[in-house]
Design a protein around this motif. Structure first.
Motif, PDB file in Angstrom:
ATOM      1  N   UNK A   1       0.831  -1.206   0.000  1.00 39.84           N
ATOM      2  CA  UNK A   1       0.000   0.000   0.000  1.00 39.84           C
ATOM      3  C   UNK A   1       0.864   1.255   0.000  1.00 39.84           C
ATOM      4  N   UNK A   2       1.914   1.248   0.806  1.00 37.77           N
ATOM      5  CA  UNK A   2       2.817   2.404   0.863  1.00 37.77           C
ATOM      6  C   UNK A   2       3.488   2.636  -0.484  1.00 37.77           C
ATOM      7  N   UNK A   3       3.931   1.563  -1.125  1.00 35.56           N
ATOM      8  CA  UNK A   3       4.575   1.700  -2.424  1.00 35.56           C
ATOM      9  C   UNK A   3       3.589   2.189  -3.475  1.00 35.56           C
TER      10      UNK A   3
ATOM     11  N   UNK B   1       1.662  -6.798  -5.344  1.00 33.22           N
ATOM     12  CA  UNK B   1       0.637  -7.739  -5.785  1.00 33.22           C
ATOM     13  C   UNK B   1      -0.365  -8.008  -4.663  1.00 33.22           C
ATOM     14  N   UNK B   2       0.130  -8.101  -3.426  1.00 35.17           N
ATOM     15  CA  UNK B   2      -0.757  -8.339  -2.276  1.00 35.17           C
ATOM     16  C   UNK B   2      -1.722  -7.167  -2.084  1.00 35.17           C
ATOM     17  N   UNK B   3      -1.216  -5.954  -2.277  1.00 30.98           N
ATOM     18  CA  UNK B   3      -2.084  -4.798  -2.109  1.00 30.98           C
ATOM     19  C   UNK B   3      -3.043  -4.626  -3.276  1.00 30.98           C
ATOM     20  N   UNK B   4      -2.519  -4.730  -4.501  1.00 30.36           N
ATOM     21  CA  UNK B   4      -3.359  -4.579  -5.696  1.00 30.36           C
ATOM     22  C   UNK B   4      -4.534  -5.549  -5.665  1.00 30.36           C
ATOM     23  N   UNK B   5      -4.267  -6.759  -5.207  1.00 29.10           N
ATOM     24  CA  UNK B   5      -5.314  -7.778  -5.217  1.00 29.10           C
ATOM     25  C   UNK B   5      -6.340  -7.614  -4.109  1.00 29.10           C
ATOM     26  N   UNK B   6      -6.065  -6.712  -3.176  1.00 32.48           N
ATOM     27  CA  UNK B   6      -6.973  -6.573  -2.027  1.00 32.48           C
ATOM     28  C   UNK B   6      -7.258  -5.109  -1.704  1.00 32.48           C
ATOM     29  N   UNK B   7      -7.330  -4.278  -2.727  1.00 32.27           N
ATOM     30  CA  UNK B   7      -7.460  -2.841  -2.510  1.00 32.27           C
ATOM     31  C   UNK B   7      -8.815  -2.444  -1.930  1.00 32.27           C
ATOM     32  N   UNK B   8      -9.876  -3.001  -2.496  1.00 30.69           N
ATOM     33  CA  UNK B   8     -11.235  -2.576  -2.110  1.00 30.69           C
ATOM     34  C   UNK B   8     -11.989  -3.723  -1.446  1.00 30.69           C
ATOM     35  N   UNK B   9     -12.401  -3.570  -0.193  1.00 30.68           N
ATOM     36  CA  UNK B   9     -13.120  -4.639   0.520  1.00 30.68           C
ATOM     37  C   UNK B   9     -14.415  -5.025  -0.194  1.00 30.68           C
TER      38      UNK B   9
END
Length: 232
Positions: A144-146, A224-232
């Motif tokens: 998320x920070x990146x 990839x972890x953030x992109x795949x889980x951005x919006x609940x």
């Protein structure tokens, strides 16, 4: 060598905003097929019909990409909510055998210009699928920070500069939506951009390559972890 060129072309082409090829794909409208011997990526179509796109999706795309383009397989990209410019160009590139994938090349070979436009319209109107579950909160926070702020100390630009804070992309600029994208697929694409030798000065894909150059494998996994889980 030919395969390498093809792999790099699909990365560069949808974002090469100054290229005549992209202008042809995104601006052409007359309801006629491309002339023999013409630009294989040029699409000519009338007003897109999302209802017809829905029928095509159910019969052609759903098995791999899921109902309404919401894949539940981490290795298959989600098409729901994707900006239409990006979808049109990718299908045109598959059909022209410029983007590698025997399966997608075979599927796209049966699509007309109008079919491609209709599918793009349908998928763009679908709600982005739910977030993928991630078991590593710290890794996601790093991603998320990146994504939102980059890493100035390493000259890494924030992904949000182009893809937006929400990751939904910009249609008229050909910038893809990445929100809740399938995690394995997202990581594979990040690897492709990072490992590319260069795009000859084409701004957008070259920016991707430059942004990712200082990032290591853990950084890519975090993104990839953030992109795949951005919006609940």
């Amino acid at each position: 060598m030919k395969r390498t060129v093809a792999r790099l072309l699909w990365l560069a082409a949808p974002l090469a905003l100054a290229a005549p090829v992209l202008a042809a794909v995104t601006q052409a409208r007359p309801p006629a097929g491309a002339p023999p011997g013409g630009n294989p990526l040029e699409l000519k179509y009338s007003t897109p019909n999302a209802a017809h796109g829905a029928q095509l999706s159910a019969s052609v795309c759903q098995k791999c990409h899921g109902p309404a383009g919401v894949s539940t397989d981490a290795g298959y990209p989600r098409l729901a909510g994707q900006v239409p410019d990006y979808t049109r160009f990718q299908l045109a590139a598959f059909r022209a055998k410029l983007r590698p994938s025997p399966v997608m090349q075979a599927v796209a070979s049966h699509l007309s210009d109008q079919d491609i436009a209709d599918l793009a319209a349908y998928f763009s109107a679908q709600a982005v699928g739910p977030a993928w579950k991630t078991q590593d909160a710290a890794l996601r926070a790093r991603g998320e920070a990146l994504f939102l702020r980059g890493d100035p100390a390493r000259n890494a630009i924030a992904c949000a500069v182009c893809h937006g804070q929400s990751g939904r992309g910009v249609d008229h600029l050909g910038v893809a939506s990445v929100t809740n994208q399938a995690p394995k697929y997202a990581l594979d694409v990040l690897h492709e951009f990072k490992n590319a030798p260069g795009f000859g000065g084409i701004p957008q894909p070259e920016a991707m390559r430059i942004v990712l150059r200082p990032l290591g494998e853990d950084d890519l996994r975090a993104l990839a972890a953030y992109i795949s889980s951005m919006t609940p």
